[in-house]
Design a protein around this motif. Structure first.
Motif, PDB file in Angstrom:
ATOM      1  N   VAL A 198      -2.902   4.641  16.996  1.00 16.79           N
ATOM      2  CA  VAL A 198      -2.421   5.689  17.902  1.00 16.79           C
ATOM      3  C   VAL A 198      -1.992   6.874  17.039  1.00 16.79           C
ATOM      4  CG1 VAL A 198      -0.618   6.331  19.549  1.00 16.79           C
ATOM      5  CG2 VAL A 198      -1.632   4.029  19.634  1.00 16.79           C
ATOM      6  N   LEU A 199      -2.519   8.055  17.350  1.00 16.46           N
ATOM      7  CA  LEU A 199      -2.176   9.257  16.586  1.00 16.46           C
ATOM      8  C   LEU A 199      -1.207  10.115  17.389  1.00 16.46           C
ATOM      9  CD1 LEU A 199      -5.672  10.227  15.126  1.00 16.46           C
ATOM     10  CD2 LEU A 199      -3.919   8.714  14.161  1.00 16.46           C
ATOM     11  N   THR A 232       0.847  -1.198   0.000  1.00 19.35           N
ATOM     12  CA  THR A 232       0.000   0.000   0.000  1.00 19.35           C
ATOM     13  C   THR A 232       0.877   1.241   0.000  1.00 19.35           C
ATOM     14  OG1 THR A 232      -1.745  -1.161   1.228  1.00 19.35           O
ATOM     15  CG2 THR A 232      -1.799   1.254   1.232  1.00 19.35           C
ATOM     16  N   GLY A 233       0.754   2.062  -1.026  1.00 10.50           N
ATOM     17  CA  GLY A 233       1.552   3.271  -1.137  1.00 10.50           C
ATOM     18  C   GLY A 233       0.998   4.407  -0.298  1.00 10.50           C
ATOM     19  N   LEU A 234       1.891   5.139   0.365  1.00  9.21           N
ATOM     20  CA  LEU A 234       1.529   6.295   1.183  1.00  9.21           C
ATOM     21  C   LEU A 234       2.473   7.439   0.831  1.00  9.21           C
ATOM     22  CD1 LEU A 234       1.240   4.381   4.576  1.00  9.21           C
ATOM     23  CD2 LEU A 234      -0.688   5.211   3.207  1.00  9.21           C
ATOM     24  N   THR A 235       1.917   8.624   0.618  1.00  8.94           N
ATOM     25  CA  THR A 235       2.732   9.758   0.169  1.00  8.94           C
ATOM     26  C   THR A 235       2.984  10.741   1.299  1.00  8.94           C
ATOM     27  OG1 THR A 235       1.815   9.519  -2.051  1.00  8.94           O
ATOM     28  CG2 THR A 235       2.923  11.589  -1.546  1.00  8.94           C
ATOM     29  N   LEU A 236       4.261  11.027   1.516  1.00  6.21           N
ATOM     30  CA  LEU A 236       4.700  11.952   2.565  1.00  6.21           C
ATOM     31  C   LEU A 236       4.815  13.361   2.011  1.00  6.21           C
ATOM     32  CD1 LEU A 236       7.467   9.510   3.734  1.00  6.21           C
ATOM     33  CD2 LEU A 236       5.554  10.201   5.192  1.00  6.21           C
ATOM     34  N   VAL A 237       4.494  14.359   2.822  1.00  2.40           N
ATOM     35  CA  VAL A 237       4.512  15.748   2.333  1.00  2.40           C
ATOM     36  C   VAL A 237       5.348  16.696   3.204  1.00  2.40           C
ATOM     37  CG1 VAL A 237       2.287  15.615   1.151  1.00  2.40           C
ATOM     38  CG2 VAL A 237       2.351  16.236   3.584  1.00  2.40           C
ATOM     39  N   ASN A 238       5.810  16.231   4.361  1.00  2.00           N
ATOM     40  CA  ASN A 238       6.560  17.090   5.269  1.00  2.00           C
ATOM     41  C   ASN A 238       8.041  16.742   5.185  1.00  2.00           C
ATOM     42  OD1 ASN A 238       7.851  18.210   7.549  1.00  2.00           O
ATOM     43  ND2 ASN A 238       5.959  18.178   8.752  1.00  2.00           N
ATOM     44  N   PRO A 239       8.900  17.687   4.759  1.00  2.00           N
ATOM     45  CA  PRO A 239      10.322  17.380   4.588  1.00  2.00           C
ATOM     46  C   PRO A 239      11.009  16.868   5.851  1.00  2.00           C
ATOM     47  CG  PRO A 239       9.792  19.536   3.657  1.00  2.00           C
ATOM     48  CD  PRO A 239       8.586  19.081   4.398  1.00  2.00           C
ATOM     49  N   ILE A 245      -0.769   0.235  14.369  1.00  2.00           N
ATOM     50  CA  ILE A 245       0.291   1.192  14.059  1.00  2.00           C
ATOM     51  C   ILE A 245       0.081   2.464  14.873  1.00  2.00           C
ATOM     52  CG2 ILE A 245       0.492   0.326  11.675  1.00  2.00           C
ATOM     53  CD1 ILE A 245      -0.884   3.015  10.804  1.00  2.00           C
ATOM     54  N   MET A 246       1.096   3.322  14.866  1.00  2.00           N
ATOM     55  CA  MET A 246       0.932   4.698  15.325  1.00  2.00           C
ATOM     56  C   MET A 246       1.523   5.600  14.251  1.00  2.00           C
ATOM     57  SD  MET A 246       3.663   4.945  18.494  1.00  2.00           S
ATOM     58  CE  MET A 246       5.410   4.556  18.324  1.00  2.00           C
ATOM     59  N   TYR A 247       0.928   6.770  14.054  1.00  2.00           N
ATOM     60  CA  TYR A 247       1.413   7.645  12.987  1.00  2.00           C
ATOM     61  C   TYR A 247       1.038   9.098  13.253  1.00  2.00           C
ATOM     62  CZ  TYR A 247      -3.325   7.640  10.844  1.00  2.00           C
ATOM     63  OH  TYR A 247      -4.677   7.792  10.589  1.00  2.00           O
ATOM     64  N   TYR A 248       1.657   9.975  12.444  1.00  2.00           N
ATOM     65  CA  TYR A 248       1.420  11.419  12.530  1.00  2.00           C
ATOM     66  C   TYR A 248       0.659  11.836  11.271  1.00  2.00           C
ATOM     67  CZ  TYR A 248       2.549  16.443  12.690  1.00  2.00           C
ATOM     68  OH  TYR A 248       2.483  17.814  12.710  1.00  2.00           O
ATOM     69  N   PRO A 249      -0.644  12.082  11.367  1.00  5.02           N
ATOM     70  CA  PRO A 249      -1.452  12.316  10.168  1.00  5.02           C
ATOM     71  C   PRO A 249      -0.934  13.439   9.278  1.00  5.02           C
ATOM     72  CG  PRO A 249      -2.870  11.974  12.073  1.00  5.02           C
ATOM     73  CD  PRO A 249      -1.463  12.073  12.594  1.00  5.02           C
ATOM     74  N   GLU A 250      -0.440  14.530   9.888  1.00  6.37           N
ATOM     75  CA  GLU A 250      -0.032  15.698   9.098  1.00  6.37           C
ATOM     76  C   GLU A 250       1.187  15.449   8.225  1.00  6.37           C
ATOM     77  OE1 GLU A 250      -2.952  16.925  11.877  1.00  6.37           O
ATOM     78  OE2 GLU A 250      -1.116  15.781  12.221  1.00  6.37           O
ATOM     79  N   TYR A 269      10.793  12.634   6.035  1.00  4.76           N
ATOM     80  CA  TYR A 269      11.160  12.309   4.648  1.00  4.76           C
ATOM     81  C   TYR A 269      11.122  10.816   4.366  1.00  4.76           C
ATOM     82  CZ  TYR A 269      15.394  11.553   7.294  1.00  4.76           C
ATOM     83  OH  TYR A 269      16.267  11.126   8.244  1.00  4.76           O
ATOM     84  N   HIS A 270      11.161   9.997   5.417  1.00  6.90           N
ATOM     85  CA  HIS A 270      10.995   8.545   5.305  1.00  6.90           C
ATOM     86  C   HIS A 270       9.730   8.142   6.049  1.00  6.90           C
ATOM     87  CE1 HIS A 270      15.499   7.334   4.593  1.00  6.90           C
ATOM     88  NE2 HIS A 270      14.813   7.274   3.468  1.00  6.90           N
ATOM     89  N   LEU A 271       9.111   7.055   5.621  1.00  7.34           N
ATOM     90  CA  LEU A 271       7.900   6.576   6.286  1.00  7.34           C
ATOM     91  C   LEU A 271       8.162   6.265   7.758  1.00  7.34           C
ATOM     92  CD1 LEU A 271       4.909   5.767   5.928  1.00  7.34           C
ATOM     93  CD2 LEU A 271       5.699   3.455   5.349  1.00  7.34           C
ATOM     94  N   ASP A 272       9.362   5.729   8.070  1.00  4.38           N
ATOM     95  CA  ASP A 272       9.619   5.340   9.460  1.00  4.38           C
ATOM     96  C   ASP A 272       9.868   6.523  10.388  1.00  4.38           C
ATOM     97  OD1 ASP A 272      12.237   6.090   8.884  1.00  4.38           O
ATOM     98  OD2 ASP A 272      13.134   4.155   9.401  1.00  4.38           O
ATOM     99  N   THR A 273       9.787   7.742   9.870  1.00  8.70           N
ATOM    100  CA  THR A 273       9.816   8.923  10.744  1.00  8.70           C
ATOM    101  C   THR A 273       8.405   9.421  11.052  1.00  8.70           C
ATOM    102  OG1 THR A 273       9.866  10.620   9.017  1.00  8.70           O
ATOM    103  CG2 THR A 273      11.970   9.618   9.625  1.00  8.70           C
ATOM    104  N   ALA A 274       7.418   8.878  10.335  1.00 13.30           N
ATOM    105  CA  ALA A 274       6.032   9.353  10.457  1.00 13.30           C
ATOM    106  C   ALA A 274       5.061   8.260  10.880  1.00 13.30           C
ATOM    107  CB  ALA A 274       5.564   9.938   9.120  1.00 13.30           C
ATOM    108  N   LEU A 275       5.538   6.995  10.920  1.00 15.53           N
ATOM    109  CA  LEU A 275       4.655   5.869  11.201  1.00 15.53           C
ATOM    110  C   LEU A 275       5.482   4.740  11.796  1.00 15.53           C
ATOM    111  CD1 LEU A 275       1.899   4.526   8.810  1.00 15.53           C
ATOM    112  CD2 LEU A 275       3.495   2.921   9.884  1.00 15.53           C
TER     113      LEU A 275
END
Length: 273
Positions: A208-209, A161-168, A185-190, A171-177
């Motif tokens: 978890v958000l 499942t592809g997920l697109t990051l927008v916050n520099p 999972i836990m993640y940062y929606p923004e 920059y990697h998925l493992d910094t946001a999820l």
């Protein structure tokens, strides 16, 4: 979720790389400021504490020797993706890190891994590929080429499942999820596009958000064995949320490595049999 749900830790095999040549000599993400000093001895000490914590928790840690002149090789998660004993090599976007992909692939070949793929498209390993049960969440937007998602699905034979990051700064998925269990999972929606946020809500309605504050201290760059969740000690809000769900948060200090934009998960590549 029932708060009394009993959670159990599952022993893992992990690959790590000591930061013997760690330094910040270039900038390829917003965290990297070469003009600021780094303390190589402290970076190694903090890394050794993380390694010892893994072994104390019952995990097996393999070690790859770092190459001189490749300071980011400490971030083993970026070196490959390993699922079902199959190894998808990493191909880096920035020239400063290109030597890491072949170095990690050579390690796997020497260890006797037989199903090893040198990728056609750019992907930065578990930085952008996170396995949740029998599914792979795949990041793109800054580093990993979206075409590599199809390459990974074909190679592993698992839905991607592809997920697109927008916050520099993420920059990697493992910094946001972060993956907590086979279903959580836990993640940062923004950190994501609206469409990707909607996909995550659909797939993980009880996730978890993370707050902006916890995301900013790399609280989502975490490792979970199903019970223990190792994450930056500064992410206080996440510690509380995890505890309320029956996890055991374990605070870690990797302040020196954070100067290069990495923390617990970045240092840790899971070797899934």
């Amino acid at each position: 979720m029932d708060m009394s749900t009993s959670r159990t830790a599952t022993p893992r095999r992990l690959l790590m790389c000591p930061p013997r040549h760690f330094d910040v000599t270039y900038s390829i993400n917003p965290w990297m400021e070469p003009e600021k000093p780094t303390d190589a001895a402290l970076a190694l000490l903090q890394w050794e504490r993380l390694r010892d914590l893994f072994t104390d928790l019952g995990h097996t840690v393999e070690v790859i020797e770092p190459l001189p002149g490749v300071p980011d090789m400490v971030f083993a998660a970026n070196g490959a993706t390993v699922v079902d004993g199959k190894v998808l090599g990493a191909r880096f976007r920035h020239v400063e890190r290109t030597a890491e992909g072949p170095a990690y692939l050579r390690w796997f070949v020497r260890q006797g891994y037989r199903e090893v793929l040198w990728p056609e498209h750019i992907n930065e390993g578990e930085g952008d590929y996170l396995t949740v049960g029998r599914r792979i969440l795949a990041g793109t937007g800054f580093r990993t080429d979206p075409r590599s998602h199809a390459e990974a699905q074909e190679f592993f034979g698992l839905p991607v499942t592809g997920l697109t990051l927008v916050n520099p700064r993420h920059y990697h998925l493992d910094t946001a999820l972060a993956v907590l269990s086979d279903t959580e999972i836990m993640y940062y929606p923004e950190a994501f596009t609206p469409g990707s946020r909607a996909v995550l809500r659909e797939m993980f309605p009880d996730a978890v958000l993370a707050s902006a504050e916890d995301a900013a201290v790399f609280g989502l760059n975490a490792f979970s064995d199903g019970l223990n969740v190792l994450l930056p000690q500064a992410a206080r809000g996440l510690h509380e949320q995890l505890r309320s769900r029956g996890f055991r948060p374990v605070g870690v200090d990797l302040s020196e490595l954070l100067k290069a934009g990495g923390s617990v998960k970045c240092c840790t590549l899971e070797l899934r049999p």
